[in-house]
Design an enzyme around this catalytic site. Sequence first.
Site, PDB file in Angstrom:
ATOM      1  CG  HIS A  25      64.144  70.719  32.096  1.00 17.91           C
ATOM      2  ND1 HIS A  25      63.793  71.045  33.372  1.00 17.91           N
ATOM      3  CD2 HIS A  25      65.483  70.534  32.115  1.00 17.91           C
ATOM      4  CE1 HIS A  25      64.874  71.059  34.131  1.00 17.91           C
ATOM      5  NE2 HIS A  25      65.923  70.745  33.383  1.00 17.91           N
ATOM      6  CD  GLU A  26      67.465  69.092  29.021  1.00 19.60           C
ATOM      7  OE1 GLU A  26      68.489  69.796  29.004  1.00 19.60           O
ATOM      8  OE2 GLU A  26      67.118  68.446  30.019  1.00 19.60           O
ATOM      9  CG  HIS A  34      68.952  73.783  30.816  1.00 21.49           C
ATOM     10  ND1 HIS A  34      69.409  74.289  32.008  1.00 21.49           N
ATOM     11  CD2 HIS A  34      68.315  72.619  31.130  1.00 21.49           C
ATOM     12  CE1 HIS A  34      69.072  73.474  32.994  1.00 21.49           C
ATOM     13  NE2 HIS A  34      68.397  72.456  32.486  1.00 21.49           N
TER      14      HIS A  34
END
Length: 150
Positions: free
Chosen positions: A67-68, A71
């Site tokens: 998920h990170e 980003h």
Amino acid sequence: MKDQELQQLTEKLSLELFHKPFKHTAFFNHRLRTTGGRYMLRSHNIEINRKYYEEHGVEELIGIIKHELCHYHLHIEGKGYQHRDQDFKRLMKQVGAPRHCTPLKKSQKPAAKIKMYQCNTCQQIYQRKKRVDTTRFVCGKCRGKLIEIG
């Protein structure tokens, strides 16, 4: 797991799933409380909440890193890196990253105890989460004295 192992895992996942290197730092941040991880826009570092790894294991940790990294890579490429952006949603689906992490069991607060007060004069009942100083506050209807009943 130490920060160095987390860094290696993040670099490995970045190359395998995104086919791009992760050139910054990934580390555990013990001050994170309500989130599994955080991507820092200015430094491009990734911070991970160690409690998620301890409570849910490596699979949850990998999901947070994915998920990170979504980003991270989108921000570096100048694309939409925020949760609401279509680029972000598309990339998350492509790599199988979760939108939210599993909640921690230990961090859930117990329900607040409700305190009950009753007016001596008109019998009006008040429910409050916080304690009321009965020497200072009176009934809102008749200005009678309040008594704690439970």
